[in-house]
Design a protein around this motif. Structure first.
Motif, PDB file in Angstrom:
ATOM      1  N   ILE A 257     -48.367 -16.215  59.434  1.00 21.06           N
ATOM      2  CA  ILE A 257     -49.548 -15.364  59.366  1.00 21.06           C
ATOM      3  C   ILE A 257     -49.340 -14.061  60.129  1.00 21.06           C
ATOM      4  O   ILE A 257     -49.943 -13.032  59.812  1.00 21.06           O
ATOM      5  N   GLY A 258     -48.471 -14.081  61.100  1.00 16.89           N
ATOM      6  CA  GLY A 258     -48.303 -12.949  61.999  1.00 16.89           C
ATOM      7  C   GLY A 258     -47.980 -11.619  61.335  1.00 16.89           C
ATOM      8  O   GLY A 258     -48.461 -10.573  61.787  1.00 16.89           O
ATOM      9  N   TRP A 259     -47.227 -11.645  60.248  1.00 19.49           N
ATOM     10  CA  TRP A 259     -46.827 -10.372  59.622  1.00 19.49           C
ATOM     11  C   TRP A 259     -48.023  -9.632  59.029  1.00 19.49           C
ATOM     12  O   TRP A 259     -48.011  -8.402  58.931  1.00 19.49           O
ATOM     13  N   LEU A 260     -49.096 -10.377  58.670  1.00 18.81           N
ATOM     14  CA  LEU A 260     -50.267  -9.758  58.064  1.00 18.81           C
ATOM     15  C   LEU A 260     -51.417  -9.608  59.059  1.00 18.81           C
ATOM     16  O   LEU A 260     -52.045  -8.556  59.145  1.00 18.81           O
ATOM     17  N   TYR A 261     -51.672 -10.665  59.843  1.00 18.19           N
ATOM     18  CA  TYR A 261     -52.825 -10.680  60.745  1.00 18.19           C
ATOM     19  C   TYR A 261     -52.439 -10.609  62.222  1.00 18.19           C
ATOM     20  O   TYR A 261     -53.293 -10.753  63.091  1.00 18.19           O
ATOM     21  N   GLU A 262     -51.145 -10.413  62.501  1.00 18.02           N
ATOM     22  CA  GLU A 262     -50.643 -10.384  63.872  1.00 18.02           C
ATOM     23  C   GLU A 262     -50.847 -11.751  64.529  1.00 18.02           C
ATOM     24  O   GLU A 262     -51.003 -12.757  63.850  1.00 18.02           O
TER      25      GLU A 262
END
Length: 284
Positions: free
Chosen positions: A269-274
């Motif tokens: 998820i990090g690449w989109l929502y940090e």
């Protein structure tokens, strides 16, 4: 301070009378009570069927109607305060004394008390109904509604009673339900809708959107304290810890409600929502 238009009914031409003195509007009105008369209906930010939905309302849920125009009604949901537009045809002004709510993800309504009859509608978990009688056919017990239709009695409980106080178990009943932006039913659900509906079905109230939930639902905790039932928030996303290592969430990656290794989910998820913005534990 600017009031959140998702939770406060005000426009330039019209506003809830309760907001008089807080907002500017040409006219202030006291809304009229109504309830949802269809299995599920989208609540929209604009009176436009081509636009997206913010949330959904279920059969029997109460609303306050502030305006009706061109086939649309501008309403506020009584359960969570959400404001928006829905088709006027989805409403009824006949306020029946509701008695029961649906406790399974989905249940069929029949034109009479017999499972062999053709299905007339499908209700989602959380739908509210007015039971006026009972019947039994070939050993199956049914609740009868005022319009003559019937629903399997085992799929319902009296309002104010719940099948369990374990909201994680409730959320898990939606596994593989399709992801739907703005969805809040057994037919399609989004991340914050899953959190809200699961908590509601154990008698707990919850805001509708993930930012509302992240700012005030339950108590803030540390990531190192995560356990079953805790909530994890990203900017624009929410999930429920099924255990201290597994995330249960409605997500756009699988387009379903799914279980996912928590650490793997954080990386994905990090690449989109940090990174997650917070962790909270709902009040027991």
């Amino acid at each position: 301070m600017t009031l959140d238009r998702r939770l406060h009914a005000y426009r330039e031409d019209l506003a809830d009378k309760a907001l008089q003195g807080q907002v500017t509007a040409a006219r202030f009105v006291v809304g009229d009570p109504a309830s949802i008369a269809v299995p599920v209906v989208g609540l929209r930010p604009k009176p436009d069927a081509a636009g997206g939905i913010d949330t959904e309302l279920l059969h029997g849920e109460d609303v306050v109607v502030f305006d009706r125009a061109a086939g649309w009604a501008w309403v506020q949901a009584k359960s969570d305060g959400y404001v928006g537009y829905l088709p006027e045809s989805a409403l009824t002004d006949v306020m029946e004394p509701l008695t029961h709510h649906v406790i399974v993800p989905r249940t069929f309504l029949y034109p009479g008390p017999d499972l062999r009859f053709p299905v007339s509608a499908v209700f989602s978990m959380g739908s509210r109904i007015a039971v006026i009688g009972e019947a039994e056919t070939r050993g199956t017990r049914y609740f009868l509604l005022s319009d003559g239709r019937a629903v399997v009695a085992a799929h319902c409980l009296p309002l104010g009673t719940y099948a369990t106080d374990d909201y994680v178990a409730i959320a898990a009943r939606f596994l593989e339900t399709p992801y739907l932006w703005g969805g809040r039913s057994g037919f399609g659900i989004d991340c914050s809708g899953l959190v809200q509906l699961a908590l509601q079905m154990t008698g707990r109230s919850a805001p509708r959107d993930s930012d509302m939930q992240a700012s005030g639902l339950g108590d803030a905790i540390e990531r190192s304290d995560l356990r079953r039932g805790d909530l994890v928030f990203w900017k624009g996303h929410a999930g429920i810890m099924s255990d201290d290592r597994t995330l249960l969430h409605a997500n756009g990656h699988t387009m379903t409600v799914a279980l996912e290794d928590f650490e793997a989910a954080v990386k994905r998820i990090g690449w989109l929502y940090e990174m997650p913005t917070g962790y909270r534990r709902p009040v027991a």
